[in-house]
Design an enzyme around this catalytic site. Structure first.
Site, short mmCIF file in Angstrom:
data_model
loop_
_atom_site.label_atom_id
_atom_site.label_comp_id
_atom_site.label_asym_id
_atom_site.label_seq_id
_atom_site.Cartn_x
_atom_site.Cartn_y
_atom_site.Cartn_z
N GLY A 262 48.90 25.24 42.92
CA GLY A 262 48.92 23.80 42.65
C GLY A 262 49.63 23.46 41.37
N VAL A 263 49.45 22.21 40.93
CA VAL A 263 50.19 21.74 39.76
C VAL A 263 49.35 21.93 38.50
CG1 VAL A 263 51.58 20.05 40.99
CG2 VAL A 263 49.32 19.39 40.18
N GLY A 264 50.03 21.99 37.36
CA GLY A 264 49.34 21.96 36.07
C GLY A 264 49.35 23.30 35.35
N ASN A 265 48.81 23.24 34.14
CA ASN A 265 48.85 24.39 33.24
C ASN A 265 48.01 25.56 33.75
OD1 ASN A 265 50.50 23.28 31.26
ND2 ASN A 265 48.79 22.06 30.50
N GLU A 288 54.05 24.06 47.48
CA GLU A 288 54.63 22.73 47.50
C GLU A 288 55.78 22.62 46.48
OE1 GLU A 288 51.79 19.23 47.69
OE2 GLU A 288 52.55 19.12 45.65
N ASN A 378 45.92 11.24 39.24
CA ASN A 378 47.24 11.36 39.88
C ASN A 378 47.19 11.06 41.37
OD1 ASN A 378 48.28 12.39 37.45
ND2 ASN A 378 47.71 14.46 38.00
N GLY A 382 49.07 17.55 47.47
CA GLY A 382 49.02 18.44 48.63
C GLY A 382 47.78 19.30 48.64
N1 COA Z 1 36.33 14.14 32.91
C1 COA Z 1 37.16 13.44 32.12
N2 COA Z 1 38.44 13.79 31.89
C2 COA Z 1 38.89 14.89 32.52
C3 COA Z 1 38.07 15.67 33.35
C4 COA Z 1 36.74 15.25 33.54
N3 COA Z 1 35.90 15.92 34.33
N4 COA Z 1 38.81 16.70 33.82
C5 COA Z 1 40.05 16.57 33.33
N5 COA Z 1 40.10 15.47 32.53
C6 COA Z 1 41.26 14.96 31.81
C7 COA Z 1 41.78 15.94 30.79
O1 COA Z 1 41.08 15.84 29.56
C8 COA Z 1 43.22 15.48 30.65
O2 COA Z 1 43.25 14.29 29.88
P1 COA Z 1 44.47 13.98 28.88
O3 COA Z 1 45.68 13.85 29.78
O4 COA Z 1 44.06 12.72 28.23
O5 COA Z 1 44.56 15.18 27.99
C9 COA Z 1 43.57 15.10 32.07
O6 COA Z 1 42.34 14.82 32.74
C10 COA Z 1 44.32 16.18 32.83
O7 COA Z 1 43.60 17.35 32.70
P2 COA Z 1 44.30 18.75 32.40
O8 COA Z 1 43.23 19.71 32.04
O9 COA Z 1 45.46 18.60 31.49
O10 COA Z 1 44.72 19.09 33.86
P3 COA Z 1 45.96 19.63 34.63
O11 COA Z 1 47.27 19.27 34.08
O12 COA Z 1 45.69 21.06 34.89
O13 COA Z 1 45.75 18.78 35.99
C11 COA Z 1 44.55 17.73 37.77
C12 COA Z 1 44.51 18.77 36.64
C13 COA Z 1 43.30 17.91 38.61
C14 COA Z 1 44.62 16.34 37.20
C15 COA Z 1 45.84 18.03 38.62
O14 COA Z 1 45.83 19.37 39.04
C16 COA Z 1 45.93 17.13 39.82
O15 COA Z 1 46.42 16.02 39.72
N6 COA Z 1 45.46 17.62 41.00
C17 COA Z 1 45.49 16.88 42.24
C18 COA Z 1 46.74 17.14 43.00
C19 COA Z 1 46.91 18.59 43.34
O16 COA Z 1 45.98 19.36 43.35
N7 COA Z 1 48.13 18.97 43.64
C20 COA Z 1 48.50 20.32 43.99
C21 COA Z 1 48.78 20.40 45.43
S1 COA Z 1 49.99 21.53 45.88
#
Ligand code: COA
Length: 522
Positions: A262-265, A288, A378, A382
């Site tokens: 998936g996406v992200g760090n 994806e 977001n 997928g």
């Molecule tokens: N409560 C409040 N805030 C939360 C939280 C929670 N339980 N969990 C995460 N956050 C906040 C983080 O603090 C961060 O905030 P900031 O941008 O102000 O720093 C933000 O949400 C993003 O979190 P981060 O840890 O940087 O996540 P990420 O970049 O690894 O992304 C998702 C995590 C879930 C947001 C991202 O994976 C996503 O959009 N997933 C849905 C789509 C998907 O799964 N796509 C892949 C399919 S192929």
């Protein structure tokens, strides 16, 4: 002598001026990869000018997934969009959605093409698609993101092509494009290996619909990931250990199975973590988006190759790819998202899905999209296409967010995207909870059974700091102390029970034969 239509060259401003207020505009690409840049930017400028003159101007915007800064950010800041689907990562667009100024429709990305084809979302007035070339007979060679562009080109009333000279025309060597006919005229999709090719190198458009071509020369501007933090590295370690254990116990075949990342760090850290284990087999990827870390793995040979719908690369990595395209052309396949994310193919290939969660509850439900149940992050993307249909579905997240102030492991998710029925493994930096074969009771540690009450009508339970009876989400401070429960669930999973339960339903002849063959060679 080439036959067919010659296309009118337009400036971006001229093209944008042809799009009226209220139009449904569908943009090609997927993430910043392959998303048109000049026309959306010009559209945002036009919206600002019209707004300043007191005139209404907003479009409906449909895409493959998120887009680049030139599209979602610019149009969002200009408040030029009234309706948006299926996914966003742009902060300005997110703010509009969370303040009621934008109707956002969160969709499974594999569903979009069919929904468009069948008219579920209304008619598409304009498709704006980035390409390296369009031929007079309507072959469109797409750039770094295929997304829904092939379907948009077929379904839109009018088409504008951005011809981007920055991209290598050799990208077409990776493209594998097929538009599925609508039901009931479908046959099975013959992909039996992530690198199988079943389509053409170009998308097709009726040339008479193309109202203009805009010339650009601009990279996608994919964002750079931060170096993995301590929590991501520990999550990556747990995931790698788990996969190796599963291979050793033959619940995953020795050559591994196609990986979806998936996406992200966190996902990037997991990829690098897998590759750093010498004992981990070289693997294929059915995913994806292909990000920097994945390209590195393909370059080093640790990953055999990848199927994706987009090359979501930083400018530096994209340059590296273009300089070495011959080495990658037969190891990367770019498909429409209806195929890259196709649930049937994920099931057929036995994809191992690894995605990130916002929060996970004690039953294994996952919230991927809404902070505190109300603030859109977001969208689903997928994640549902893969996790529901995966051979093994893994969700990962740090156990706390916002510097440790918010627990991501909660009694009951404040919003639910993925249900307990398809989430199999949950990983935080504290450990790994293998939920396979565990009943709801076994999933919840004994000293937290009372927390099940919120799910039972008429038996609300008060948690310190907030009610957990579903009337409103419990306050985060109250949930923080539940984060350390994951390792307990792992201890439950370590019992032999779940393994035996799994072996019966999925232990077909092929699996037994594979085990016997392995045992005889050991
Ligand atoms: N409560 C409040 N805030 C939360 C939280 C929670 N339980 N969990 C995460 N956050 C906040 C983080 O603090 C961060 O905030 P900031 O941008 O102000 O720093 C933000 O949400 C993003 O979190 P981060 O840890 O940087 O996540 P990420 O970049 O690894 O992304 C998702 C995590 C879930 C947001 C991202 O994976 C996503 O959009 N997933 C849905 C789509 C998907 O799964 N796509 C892949 C399919 S192929």
């Amino acid at each position: 002598m080439p036959i067919g239509k010659t296309f009118t060259t337009l400036t971006a401003e001229e093209a944008a001026s042809l799009i009226p207020n209220g139009a449904m505009v569908a943009v090609g690409g997927f993430t910043p990869a392959g998303t048109p840049k000049a026309v959306p930017r010009a559209l945002a400028r036009r919206a600002r000018e019209l707004h300043q003159a007191g005139e209404a101007f907003q479009v409906k915007l449909l895409s493959g997934a998120s887009t680049g800064a030139a599209c979602d950010d610019e149009l969002g800041r200009a408040e030029a969009v009234s309706w948006r689907a299926p996914y966003i990562t742009s902060a300005p667009m997110r703010e509009l959605a969370n303040t009621g100024k934008l109707d956002f429709v969160d969709m499974h990305l594999s569903h979009v093409a069919q929904a468009v084809m069948e008219g579920f979302l209304g008619s598409i007035d304009f498709a704006v698609v980035e390409a390296t070339e369009i031929t007079r007979d309507g072959r469109v060679y797409l750039t770094t993101g295929i997304g829904n562009a092939p379907t948009f080109l077929q379904c839109a009333e009018k088409v504008i092509i951005e011809l981007n000279a920055y991209h290598s025309p050799r990208l077409r060597e990776m493209a594998d494009i097929l538009v599925l006919p609508p039901p009931p005229h479908r046959s099975s999709i013959p992909i039996h290996d992530p690198l199988d090719r079943i389509g053409r190198r170009y998308a097709e458009v009726d040339p008479t619909k193309v109202i203009g071509v805009v010339h650009t020369d601009e990279p996608d501007g994919g964002r750079r990931f931060a170096a993995p933090d301590e929590a991501s590295l520990r999550i990556a370690d747990h995931v790698a250990e788990f996969f190796l254990r599963e291979i050793r116990s033959r619940r995953i075949p020795p050559e591994f199975l196609p990986l979806q990342s998936g996406v992200g760090n966190v996902c990037n850290a997991v990829l690098s973590g897998l590759a750093s284990r010498q004992e981990f087999p070289r693997f294929k990827v059915y995913t994806e988006v292909l990000q920097d870390a994945m390209l590195d793995l393909i370059a080093s040979g640790e990953a055999i190759g990848a199927s994706a719908t987009a090359l979501t690369l930083t400018t530096e990595k994209l340059k590296f790819l273009y300089e070495n395209l011959g080495d990658f052309a037969d190891r990367i396949v770019l498909r429409p998202q209806e195929i890259s994310n196709n649930p049937g193919i994920a099931r057929l290939l036995g994809v191992i899905a690894t995605n990130t969660a916002i929060e996970v509850d004690l039953y294994g439900h996952v919230n991927s999209t809404h902070i505190m149940g109300t603030q859109l992050m977001n969208g689903l993307g997928g994640s549902g296409d893969f996790e529901r249909n995966a051979y093994l579905s893994v969700f990962m997240c740090p156990s706390t967010a916002k510097g440790g102030r918010i627990s991501t492991i909660v009694p009951m998710c404040s919003h639910m995207d993925h249900s307990e029925h398809s989430v199999q493994v949950v990983v935080t930096e504290q450990g790994l909870a293998d939920l396979r074969g565990l009943s709801p009771t076994a999933r919840v540690p004994a000293d937290h059974r009372e927390l099940r009450a919120p799910g039972l009508p008429g038996r609300p339970v008060s948690l310190p700091g907030g009610r957990a009876d579903g009337a409103h989400p419990p306050r985060p401070a109250a949930l923080l102390r539940h984060a350390p429960q994951l390792p307990r669930a792992r201890r439950h999973a370590a019992r032999p029970g779940p393994v035996a339960v799994r072996a019966a339903p999925c232990g077909g002849d092929a699996i037994r034969a594979r085990r016997r063959a392995q045992e005889s060679t050991e």
